[in-house]
Write an enzyme that holds these catalytic residues in place. Structure first.
Site, PDB file in Angstrom:
ATOM      1  N   LYS A  89      -0.394 -14.100  38.541  1.00 28.42           N
ATOM      2  CA  LYS A  89       0.178 -15.426  37.467  1.00 28.42           C
ATOM      3  C   LYS A  89      -1.190 -14.746  36.696  1.00 28.42           C
ATOM      4  O   LYS A  89       0.110 -14.846  35.314  1.00 28.42           O
ATOM      5  CB  LYS A  89       0.023 -16.818  37.607  1.00 28.42           C
ATOM      6  CG  LYS A  89       0.629 -17.006  38.855  1.00 28.42           C
ATOM      7  CD  LYS A  89       1.095 -18.414  38.561  1.00 28.42           C
ATOM      8  CE  LYS A  89       2.465 -19.976  39.006  1.00 28.42           C
ATOM      9  NZ  LYS A  89       1.959 -19.646  40.802  1.00 28.42           N
ATOM     10  N   GLU A 111       3.466 -25.491  30.927  1.00 30.64           N
ATOM     11  CA  GLU A 111       3.704 -26.623  31.703  1.00 30.64           C
ATOM     12  C   GLU A 111       3.344 -25.426  32.634  1.00 30.64           C
ATOM     13  O   GLU A 111       2.911 -24.770  33.027  1.00 30.64           O
ATOM     14  CB  GLU A 111       5.015 -27.046  32.059  1.00 30.64           C
ATOM     15  CG  GLU A 111       5.790 -26.528  32.713  1.00 30.64           C
ATOM     16  CD  GLU A 111       6.420 -25.009  32.344  1.00 30.64           C
ATOM     17  OE1 GLU A 111       6.667 -24.744  31.114  1.00 30.64           O
ATOM     18  OE2 GLU A 111       6.470 -24.486  33.600  1.00 30.64           O
ATOM     19  N   SER A 377       1.106 -12.122  47.500  1.00 38.05           N
ATOM     20  CA  SER A 377       1.102 -12.502  45.989  1.00 38.05           C
ATOM     21  C   SER A 377      -0.308 -13.925  45.693  1.00 38.05           C
ATOM     22  O   SER A 377      -0.625 -14.284  44.385  1.00 38.05           O
ATOM     23  CB  SER A 377       2.314 -13.239  46.188  1.00 38.05           C
ATOM     24  OG  SER A 377       2.326 -14.738  46.529  1.00 38.05           O
TER      25      SER A 377
HETATM   26  C1  LIG Z   1       3.122 -19.990  41.596  1.00 38.17           C
HETATM   27  C2  LIG Z   1       3.226 -18.740  42.948  1.00 38.17           C
HETATM   28  C3  LIG Z   1       3.706 -18.279  43.636  1.00 38.17           C
HETATM   29  C4  LIG Z   1       5.657 -18.531  43.654  1.00 38.17           C
HETATM   30  O1  LIG Z   1       6.364 -18.004  41.489  1.00 38.17           O
HETATM   31  P1  LIG Z   1       6.698 -16.530  41.458  1.00 38.17           P
HETATM   32  O2  LIG Z   1       6.900 -16.677  39.979  1.00 38.17           O
HETATM   33  O3  LIG Z   1       8.125 -17.112  42.904  1.00 38.17           O
HETATM   34  O4  LIG Z   1       6.249 -15.447  41.851  1.00 38.17           O
HETATM   35  C5  LIG Z   1       3.698 -16.954  44.286  1.00 38.17           C
HETATM   36  N1  LIG Z   1       2.870 -17.066  45.310  1.00 38.17           N
HETATM   37  C6  LIG Z   1       1.715 -17.337  44.407  1.00 38.17           C
HETATM   38  C7  LIG Z   1       0.540 -17.275  45.527  1.00 38.17           C
HETATM   39  C8  LIG Z   1       1.834 -18.484  43.455  1.00 38.17           C
HETATM   40  O5  LIG Z   1       0.806 -18.922  43.024  1.00 38.17           O
END
Ligand SMILES: *Cc1c(COP(=O)(O)O)cnc(C)c1O
Length: 393
Positions: A89, A111, A377
């Site tokens: 993010k 938000e 992610s």
């Molecule tokens: C917020 C988040 C997501 C989901 O958000 P996307 O916009 O779909 O990427 C996925 N993995 C993690 C670790 C997150 O913090």
């Protein structure tokens, strides 16, 4: 680019800017200026420097040998979990705060649902010395105490949204109201590839660094910039959009988006938007969303807070519609098992969102030479309580 946004802000049938008239000046300012700003060499240089020295990029592309052996393919993990603050993010919030400065804004609003986007926003506001206000549903503030306190330590004001169900959609309404009342000095940082045009395209471009690095890293590790498969979990879809971006026009690369099935796609408690959703307007864009027959948004459910969203970004609605990306869904239980499996096999405790992407590997039959990249992610530190409550390890 075949799957990119057009000048009107549409991806095929999806996208656009469905906003109240009072927001028009804010969104129009962004729309007319974002490309010129983010393509400026000075911007690019500052963005690249912060991604390197502050976020810690490039994140490694790690060949997971034990996982490869188990699934019979050459599996690489793109380690977004190693980014500063623990997930992808921050790539987007850095990009947007640099853009806000160039638009002459002094204040930031955002938000947040689970608090992760709020923390990523609070982080870059501290970095840039900008005043930050984050709206968060009162119920979510109670459920996500540690993230609320993280934001406060970072100097952000967290404002509870006390209308409706006191969750994400109510926080979004409050943030929009604030923005309408403060159009000239405030930028609104949206956290995924959602919202009115140009947000989905802008956020995609900031996250596209993920697939840009993958190409260079694959070239040095396999001699070929293109993998056979890329897997990524999809909440709003920003990590997936970033991981897919530079492969979209390479139709020989199979792209897999992994949604949260919660207790099961047909259980009434899930967030499997492509499986269950119909076209509608959500958060300013036309997309697929889970809704009742008379168009009310259905409350989503997933064990992972980051995938618990009733829609998907319009780019993904289009990629689903055209068949370019294959969407699959994974239940809570499958994701938790995959999270523990990755911990045991590779010594990496993933975010539960990312564990959904790992779990999807078992739905595919690979050839042993197939090069498979899973976008990891985020890291699992924030999910420790959920792992403990689940208990099966
Ligand atoms: C917020 C988040 C997501 C989901 O958000 P996307 O916009 O779909 O990427 C996925 N993995 C993690 C670790 C997150 O913090």
């Amino acid at each position: 680019m075949k799957y990119g946004v057009n000048e009107k802000g549409y991806y095929g049938k999806f996208g656009g800017a469905y906003i109240p008239e009072m927001l028009y000046p804010n969104v129009e300012e962004l729309r007319t200026r974002y490309l010129e700003i983010i393509n400026d060499p000075g911007f690019k240089e500052e963005f690249a420097l912060l991604l390197r020295d502050y976020v810690g990029r490039p994140t490694p592309l790690y060949e997971a040998n034990r996982l490869s052996e188990k699934y019979g393919a050459q599996i690489f993990l793109k380690r977004e979990d190693l980014c500063h603050t623990g997930a992808h993010k921050i790539n987007n919030t850095i990009g947007q705060i640099l853009l806000a400065k160039r638009l002459g804004k002094q204040k930031i609003i955002a938000e947040t649902g689970a608090g992760q986007h709020g923390v990523a926003t609070a982080t870059v506001c501290a970095l840039m010395g900008m005043e930050c206000t984050v709206y968060m549903g009162k119920v979510d503030m109670e459920r996500q105490r540690p993230n609320v306190e993280r934001m406060r330590i970072l100097g952000t004001k967290v404002v509870p949204a006390v209308s409706g169900s006191m969750t994400l959609k109510d926080a979004t309404n409050e943030a929009l109201r604030h923005w309408i009342n403060h159009p000239t000095d405030t930028h609104y940082i949206i956290g995924s590839v959602v919202g009115p045009h140009p947000y989905p395209d802008m956020v995609t471009r900031f996250q596209a660094i993920i697939s840009e690095e993958m190409k260079a890293q694959l070239t040095s590790k396999t001699g070929n910039p293109f993998p056979d498969y890329v897997f990524a979990c999809v909440g709003g879809g920003s990590n997936a959009a970033g991981a897919f971006y530079h492969f979209l026009d390479e139709e020989h690369v199979t792209l897999v988006g992994v949604e949260a099935a919660g207790h099961g796609v047909d259980s009434g408690e899930s967030a499997a938007t492509t499986a269950l959703g119909k076209p509608g307007v959500l958060h300013g864009s036309k997309t697929l969303l889970m809704q009742t027959d008379d168009g009310q948004v259905v409350e989503p459910y997933s064990i992972s807070a980051g995938l618990d969203y009733p829609g998907i970004g319009p780019i993904h609605a289009h990629l689903f519609d055209t068949g370019r990306v294959k969407f699959v869904s994974i239940t809570d239980d499958e994701a938790m098992k995959a999270g523990v499996e990755l911990s045991r096999m590779e010594g990496i405790i993933p975010a539960i969102e990312s564990a959904h992407a790992i779990a999807a590997l078992s739905q595919f039959q690979f050839d042993k030479d197939d090069v498979v990249v899973v976008n990891l992610s985020g890291r699992g530190d924030k999910d420790l309580e959920t792992y403990i409550r689940w208990g099966k390890y």
